[in-house]
Design an enzyme around this catalytic site. Structure first.
Site, PDB file in Angstrom:
ATOM      1  N   ASN A 584     -34.873 -39.012 -24.647  1.00 11.35           N
ATOM      2  CA  ASN A 584     -33.941 -38.680 -23.567  1.00 11.35           C
ATOM      3  C   ASN A 584     -34.126 -37.231 -23.123  1.00 11.35           C
ATOM      4  O   ASN A 584     -35.123 -36.593 -23.430  1.00 11.35           O
ATOM      5  CB  ASN A 584     -32.502 -38.918 -24.037  1.00 11.35           C
ATOM      6  CG  ASN A 584     -32.113 -37.968 -25.157  1.00 11.35           C
ATOM      7  OD1 ASN A 584     -32.894 -37.720 -26.064  1.00 11.35           O
ATOM      8  ND2 ASN A 584     -30.913 -37.412 -25.097  1.00 11.35           N
ATOM      9  N   CYS A 586     -32.789 -34.605 -24.213  1.00  8.01           N
ATOM     10  CA  CYS A 586     -32.777 -33.605 -25.282  1.00  8.01           C
ATOM     11  C   CYS A 586     -33.525 -34.062 -26.529  1.00  8.01           C
ATOM     12  O   CYS A 586     -33.371 -33.464 -27.591  1.00  8.01           O
ATOM     13  CB  CYS A 586     -31.336 -33.237 -25.643  1.00  8.01           C
ATOM     14  SG  CYS A 586     -30.368 -32.707 -24.226  1.00  8.01           S
ATOM     15  N   GLU A 588     -33.317 -36.477 -28.715  1.00 14.60           N
ATOM     16  CA  GLU A 588     -32.745 -37.025 -29.948  1.00 14.60           C
ATOM     17  C   GLU A 588     -32.519 -38.533 -29.889  1.00 14.60           C
ATOM     18  O   GLU A 588     -32.253 -39.158 -30.923  1.00 14.60           O
ATOM     19  CB  GLU A 588     -31.422 -36.316 -30.294  1.00 14.60           C
ATOM     20  CG  GLU A 588     -30.193 -36.818 -29.556  1.00 14.60           C
ATOM     21  CD  GLU A 588     -30.016 -36.194 -28.188  1.00 14.60           C
ATOM     22  OE1 GLU A 588     -28.909 -36.274 -27.627  1.00 14.60           O
ATOM     23  OE2 GLU A 588     -30.988 -35.612 -27.676  1.00 14.60           O
TER      24      GLU A 588
END
Length: 972
Positions: A584, A586, A588
């Protein structure tokens, strides 16, 4: 305005015209400067004129460098740039307009000079200010002896009345209550009165009080709580419509809470079902004393960004806000009031915090509560633009986006429909970039997207350069994040110095959905065909050359990030129903995507600091918190508003959630464990094992109560393979190349038996997000991040905030080392203790900052966490004195340790990292070997005293997220 002078003043005949500002302030919204004023020391309020700042700075340069040295065009440009920075900083400190005291402006000028490396000029400026301050103090003392006392008046409700000084002091005393002997109301009162003028509106008095308390935060971190309490007082006045003491607020809470819900429903902000709750019962459950937990940054952030408002007037108090969020998450519960109170307890106690979209929208008419959306883009024009439309819809309602573009054919590939050639991926990515900028989540925060491309894609070399500031701007994406999606075969070729072949996905369409040994067989077969000339276009090059270019671009632009396809897929519990094609925004989240499914994840994070007991993890409390948190996250799936049908279908089918953590660094401080140590790595292991164990246990308990998720059959969970077991699968798929500790301490066999009996409610349970904003709200360090600076500035849409390490101050006070000189040194050395001689070595190790920690410690701790996690973690890599070898070693280690993803690479030059005590103009601390009263010259002492009086921010200024510039927290 006072100006800096050298020991030998410049000739008085020298005249220098003020430099042009390049319309620095023209970048501000039209008419914005008209909202700002300057208060002179005599109390007069005048128009804010940025040009005068430029004049003062130019005079300072003249005083130090003389007429010849300061008259060049380069100096004018420097002054121009510094002036712009000062104006921006001032405006950020009061985004809604207001009055700056002349000292505020001078503090920012001094800070700008220091940050710009103009230490001699800054030094002269500091000393001049100190001399002038002493002269004014003498004049004031003489004048006050002869002058009668004056009465200050304020405007309140249109009437001119005398300022009630006893009431003001009582408010300050309440704000300082129970914060220790080092926190006093006297300096706040003195600074507040200094900033007032006769006839000032009463609201400005309270604003001046907040700003006065702010200036003291760098002296003692507990003043951040004083500042928050004064802010709470003004919030209560806005929300409740009357001035109340802090002690009176608790009495008004229950009544106000019910009115808040009714007002929200009447103004079509809140779901009318919230009125169906027993509001009296919920109001009685509120705990107003928890308002006193907030630090200034946390409460200001909530006020500016999260509290509901009607016509710009807030209608929520902090505890009402938390209960409203809890009510929104309990709408489908049987005993809604009991569950809402349970949810409220973990939120308001700061034990757990839901992610920003959940806090924004819970209980509202359009409750988009999810954080992350992942899509895969097809290789046809209709599909491409449908995907871009989906990006816009998802971004509109506060989602962070991850797009897989690997299927789109490469530059030069044949297009059958037109018998032409494709322009490749890059032109479409320019559209994606501009869409993210245009659709900015209702003005709450900027839209944000990350694009992933697999390493064998023929456009990969141009993809690597998307964030460069040179080249054809039509083939650049300056606002969009990018990430490499790297198969293990490529990493093995790098390690073994083999070759690598690039293809267009239109010629090798099945590679997109293959991973592990299956991918390797297909890829090698395509390589053989390409070598025979059967696949065109294609390109073969040494794998190490492409790897070097990846690392070079990562160092130069911060992108694309390094993420590993096979680790994400081989260890995915859901590999039986699809493929993970990207992470995604970020890095994670690792969930399946397809043409029919847009992956969705709902986030929230445990505050690890709150779950320590007797020097280790408090399992009983953690189990309770995680069980409640997992229930809240699972509820989001059913309550959530879905802007795209594919997202709803996917989320209801697989029900993934992402429980994370924050305050890891704070927990290490509490345990007195340095981040760069084996003990910290071990603590990362044990704490993550505990969180994951309890999260998976909570999910299987929910499955027993509510049923398994619908695609459970055939998953790794169903086969009894837990995340710790899947490391073996990765090692088998790689043929080695997995080196990670696999010890455990909890009863995982009992969990396997429980899952075999009851199944799982959620396909995925754990993911460590950056927590950029929610960690600010509760006052801990973000996520798993090391401390960036012991005295630093955090910037967001609420302004700039001085943040000081309270644990460090506590230890330095214990050692008798906390004083004004230490404050000055921390500013000068960018929040680092390393160059300060008098600080003991063990304290330096414990409070080492991010760039003082070797990156392998970050990787090793992350590897211990990753073995337990069913998704991934947002892992920033900090690297001082970056080199090609250091980059190569760090990212190869990440792969060998089985990490699924990495996030930003943050580097600083070796020169900056090793700023030493022998540099010209430095203001170093007293050496521990110096005799009492010695070791600092008179000039240094004066400078220390002057700088200690600054309402300024230290030289360290980090934005933990590139999209937080300074405002977006798309990741939380």
């Amino acid at each position: 305005m006072p100006t800096a002078r050298a020991a030998t003043p410049a000739p008085t005949t020298a005249r220098t015209a003020p430099p042009t500002l390049k319309d620095a302030v023209s970048a501000a919204p039209s008419g914005a400067l008209a909202q700002y004023q300057i208060m002179r020391r005599n109390g007069a309020v005048v128009v804010f004129e940025p040009a005068k700042i430029a004049v003062a700075m130019m005079k300072a340069f003249l005083a130090v460098h003389g007429t010849q040295g300061a008259a060049s065009a380069s100096v004018r440009e420097v002054v121009d740039e510094l002036t712009q920075n000062v104006v921006r900083a001032l405006m950020r400190s009061r985004p809604g307009g207001g009055t700056f005291h002349i000292e505020d402006v001078q503090d920012q000028v001094e800070l700008g000079l220091m940050r710009g490396g103009h230490h001699e000029v800054a030094r002269a400026y500091v000393l001049y200010r100190e001399r002038r301050a002493q002269e004014r103090a003498q004049q004031a003392a003489t004048a006050s002896a002869a002058a009668p006392a004056t009465v200050l008046h304020v405007l309140e409700k249109g009437e001119r009345v005398a300022l009630d000084l006893p009431a003001l002091k009582a408010l300050f005393d309440q704000a300082c209550a129970n914060l220790g002997t080092d926190v006093s109301s006297a300096p706040i009162l003195d600074e507040t009165l200094r900033n007032l003028y006769d006839g000032v509106p009463v609201d400005e008095v309270y604003k001046a009080a907040i700003l006065a308390a702010r200036t003291l935060i760098e002296k003692d971190p507990d003043y951040t709580y004083v500042t928050a309490r004064l802010l709470l007082h003004t919030i209560a006045k806005e929300v409740l419509g009357e001035t109340l003491s802090l002690s009176q607020l608790g009495e008004r809470y229950p009544e106000h809470f019910a009115q808040c819900i009714r007002t929200g429903v009447q103004n079509e902000l809140l779901d009318e079902r919230l009125q169906q709750y027993d509001l009296a019962r919920l109001g009685a459950a509120l705990k107003p004393e928890r308002d006193l937990q907030f630090d200034y940054l946390g409460l200001q952030t909530l006020y500016d960004r999260y509290f509901l408002h009607v016509k710009k007037s807030r209608i929520e108090m902090p505890q009402s806000f938390f209960m409203r969020v809890a009510m929104g998450l309990a709408l489908n519960e049987i005993d809604r009031e009991a569950r809402a109170i349970e949810f409220y307890e973990v939120l308001s106690s700061f034990d757990f915090m839901s992610s920003t979209p959940t806090l924004f929208n819970s209980g509202t008419l359009r409750s988009q509560l999810s954080s992350c959306y992942l899509t895969t883009v097809p290789d046809d024009l209709d599909g491409i633009y449908e995907s871009i439309k989906e990006n816009a819809l998802l971004s509109k309602f506060a989602g962070g986006l991850g797009n897989d573009w690997t299927r789109v054919r490469a530059l030069g590939s044949h297009i059958k429909g037109t018998n032409g050639e494709s322009q490749g991926v890059v032109p479409f990515l320019k559209v994606v970039n501009d869409t993210a900028v245009a659709v900015n989540q209702g003005g709450k925060r900027k839209g944000a997207v990350c694009t992933y491309l697999e390493t064998w894609h023929l456009d990969i070399e141009e993809f690597l350069e998307l964030r460069k500031n040179t080249g054809d701007d039509r083939r650049r994406t300056h606002d969009m994040n990018t990430a490499n999606w790297i198969p293990d075969l490529f990493m093995r070729r790098v390690m073994e110095k083999g070759s690598w072949t690039l293809f267009s996905p239109s010629d090798v369409p099945d590679l997109h959905d293959r991973f592990g040994a299956d991918f390797e067989r297909a890829y090698v077969a395509y390589e053989e065909r390409a070598a025979r000339g059967e696949i065109q276009p294609s390109k073969t090059l040494p794998a190490i050359d492409l790897w070097r270019k990846m690392l070079s671009m990562l160092f130069e632009t911060g992108h694309p990030w390094i993420t590993f396809k096979d680790a994400c897929n081989v260890r995915s519990p859901q590999q039986h129903v699809g493929v993970v094609h990207s992470s995604n925004l970020c890095t994670e989240i690792t969930l399946n995507t397809s043409d029919t499914e847009t992956a969705v994840c709902n986030l929230g994070s445990v505050n690890l600091l709150q779950h320590l007991k007797d020097g280790s993890v408090d399992h009983e409390k953690l189990k309770r918190t995680v069980a409640t948190a997992m229930r809240m996250l699972d509820n989001v799936i059913d309550i959530n508003y879905y802007a795209v049908k594919k997202a709803r279908d996917s989320n209801l089918r697989h029900r993934p959630v992402g429980l994370g953590l924050m305050g890891f660094q704070d927990a290490l401080y509490a345990l007195h464990i340095p981040y760069a140590s084996e003990q910290a790595v071990e603590f990362a292991d044990r704490s993550m094992e505990a969180i994951c164990y309890h999260a998976y246990w909570a999910s299987t308990e929910l499955a027993a109560e509510r049923g398994k998720y619908s695609s459970f059959k055939g998953s790794l969970w169903d086969k009894g393979v837990l995340p710790i077991d899947s490391i073996q699968l990765l090692e088998q798929a790689r043929g080695g190349y997995v080196e990670v500790d696999r010890t455990s301490t909890l009863d995982w066999d009992a969990l396997r038996a429980k899952i075999a009996k009851d199944g799982m409610r959620n396909s995925n349970c754990v993911a460590i997000a950056p927590t950029a904003t929610i960690s600010n709200i509760i006052g801990v360090d973000a996520s798993i991040e090391p401390c960036f600076g012991n005295l630093s500035v955090k910037s967001n849409l609420s302004g700039e905030f001085t943040v000081i390490n309270q644990y460090l101050v506590r230890d330095l006070k214990r050692l008798g080392l906390w004083d004004d000189v230490m404050v000055m040194d921390l500013k000068h050395f960018d929040g680092s203790l390393r160059p300060i001689d008098r600080v003991p070595q063990d304290i330096k190790q414990l409070y080492a900052t991010a760039f003082e920690i070797e990156p392998q410690w970050l990787v090793e701790a992350a590897a211990r966490r990753q073995k337990w996690i069913d998704q991934a973690q947002s892992l920033n890599i900090y690297m001082a004195g970056a080199s090609g070898k250091k980059l190569d070693d760090t990212y190869k280690l990440a792969w060998l340790r089985g990490l699924k993803t990495t996030y930003y690479l943050r580097t600083t030059s070796a020169t900056h990292a090793e700023k030493s005590t022998v540099h010209s103009g430095n203001l170093n601390a007293v050496s521990s070997s110096a005799p009492a009263g010695g070791g600092v010259s008179a000039l240094d002492a004066a400078a220390a005293q002057a700088r200690a009086q600054m309402d300024a921010t230290p030289a360290t200024d980090i934005k933990f997220c590139a999209i937080d510039d300074p405002g977006c927290e798309a990741c939380q």
